[in-house]
Design a protein around this motif. Structure first.
Motif, PDB file in Angstrom:
ATOM      1  N   PHE A 134      49.069  49.129  74.724  1.00 30.14           N
ATOM      2  CA  PHE A 134      50.144  49.313  73.757  1.00 30.14           C
ATOM      3  C   PHE A 134      51.202  48.219  73.891  1.00 30.14           C
ATOM      4  N   TYR A 190      47.597  53.083  68.442  1.00 28.26           N
ATOM      5  CA  TYR A 190      47.745  51.630  68.314  1.00 28.26           C
ATOM      6  C   TYR A 190      46.515  51.046  67.623  1.00 28.26           C
ATOM      7  N   ASN A 218      45.162  47.175  66.383  1.00 31.15           N
ATOM      8  CA  ASN A 218      45.434  45.747  66.475  1.00 31.15           C
ATOM      9  C   ASN A 218      44.266  44.954  65.876  1.00 31.15           C
ATOM     10  N   TRP A 223      49.449  44.012  64.236  1.00 26.90           N
ATOM     11  CA  TRP A 223      49.215  45.359  64.750  1.00 26.90           C
ATOM     12  C   TRP A 223      50.188  46.350  64.137  1.00 26.90           C
ATOM     13  N   GLU A 275      51.764  50.306  65.368  1.00 24.13           N
ATOM     14  CA  GLU A 275      51.830  51.228  66.498  1.00 24.13           C
ATOM     15  C   GLU A 275      52.700  52.421  66.110  1.00 24.13           C
TER      16      GLU A 275
END
Length: 369
Positions: free
Chosen positions: A130, A324, A326, A336, A338
């Motif tokens: 993360f 998460y 990416n 990304w 999150e």
């Protein structure tokens, strides 16, 4: 090669994406860094209470290595954190910086500002998957610290690291502190008398779908017991001891394919002036998959249980679920998104405790060079 460049070439490479700009006669120099921009929602609190924010930042590092003998090389590394435009000031701070010796198959010795040895265990989950959230098992884990003397051995599947912390004033330490019948969590500048840390682990290659790694570590800090003329401790000498142990297991690789990680932590802090000890325990879990074309998705579960002994003493359980996604478009550019959601944390946990609350969201882009 000019003498000024020779001096810079003593800096050792630590950035995977750094570009080697000089390589001759056993001496190398590499330069690397990154620039990123991240949009946060209001709950993330990056620009103030309930304000969404575009947060930009940059890092620059230089690294080098020069051969001394057939099996010993001198090394060094330095990285600077550039000013974030949202903070209203143009400053540059040293993020990490050390000098040392590389003994090839026999390990490395470094001296300077870096993480303590226990960070190698935390990397099982925290900071390896993360970007902003997901490191909740030990709310008191500290950032890089000045005054580290560190030896690392990582070969034939065996990992070992030991570190000694020299006395230093005003170094950054993560703490959970008692405040008016509650807790305040966050990093502070503290005066440290000394300390030590260590980590040990072993990696089994190719267990079904990837490597299986097991690590354990311990960290200890002693605060300075300095007092003023009236016999009172200052704001930077309030803690007596800090102890933290960690155990981590990872399976697979975050570079590609399946990845599973688990981290268990235990910690305690003692204070001067008769303040009762604070205890902390927690764990982190993460699971995910990264495709061969650079798209990865991960989910975790984090819990931290903080408490003091005694009747009517403050305590809370903090539970969060980070998610998460990416996409590494190429080795230099990735984007990304999150998010982090509450998972039935105690209701009295608020931002005044220094903890994130509510649903946190971010969207970022990074160029690494």
């Amino acid at each position: 090669m000019k003498k000024s460049l020779l001096a810079l070439a003593v800096i050792v490479a630590a950035s995977a994406n750094a570009a080697t700009v000089y390589d001759k006669d056993g001496t190398t120099l590499a330069v690397g860094g990154r620039v990123q921009a991240v949009v946060y929602n209001g709950n993330a609190g990056k620009a103030g209470d309930h304000d969404a924010n575009l947060n930009n930042s940059a890092r620059l590092n230089m690294a080098g290595k020069t051969k001394l003998t057939d099996w010993v090389s001198a090394l060094a590394f330095t990285e600077w954190e550039m000013a974030n435009g949202n903070k209203g000031s143009d400053t540059v701070s040293t993020r990490e910086q050390f000098v040392g010796l590389d003994f090839a198959d026999y390990g490395k010795l470094v001296l300077g500002k870096t993480y303590d040895a226990n960070k190698a265990v935390y990397s099982t989950t925290s900071g390896v998957v993360f970007d902003d959230w997901g490191a909740r098992a030990a709310l008191t884990y500290t950032d890089r610290r000045n005054g580290q003397i560190q030896y690392t051995y990582d070969n034939y599947g065996v990992f070992a690291k030991v570190a000694y912390q020299i006395a230093a004033d005003g170094i950054e330490v993560g703490m959970v502190r008692p405040v008016a019948g509650a807790f305040k969590t966050g990093k502070i500048k503290a005066d440290v008398e000394g300390g030590f840390s260590g980590a040990l682990g072993y990696t089994f290659d190719n267990v079904v779908f990837g490597p299986l790694a097991i690590k354990a570590g311990y960290s200890y800090l002693k605060g300075q017991d300095d007092k003023d003329a009236l016999g009172n401790h200052s704001a930077k000498t309030f803690f007596d001891t800090y102890k933290n142990g960690a155990f981590g297991v990872s399976w697979g690789s975050i570079a590609q394919g399946l990845y599973f990680g688990a981290l268990l932590t235990r910690g305690s802090e003692t204070f001067f002036n008769g303040v009762k000890d604070i205890k902390q325990k927690g764990y982190e879990l993460v699971a995910g998959y990264k495709t061969d074309f650079g798209l990865g998705a991960y989910v975790g579960y984090n819990l931290s249980d903080v408490y003091q002994k005694g009747e009517n003493a403050p305590k809370y359980i903090f539970r969060r679920v980070p998610v998460y996604v990416n996409y590494a478009i190429n080795p230099h550019f990735n984007v990304w998104t999150e998010a982090e959601f509450d998972a039935d944390s105690d209701k009295h946990v608020t931002k005044t405790s220094g903890l994130d609350t509510g649903t946190l969201l971010s969207l970022g882009a990074r160029y690494t060079f």
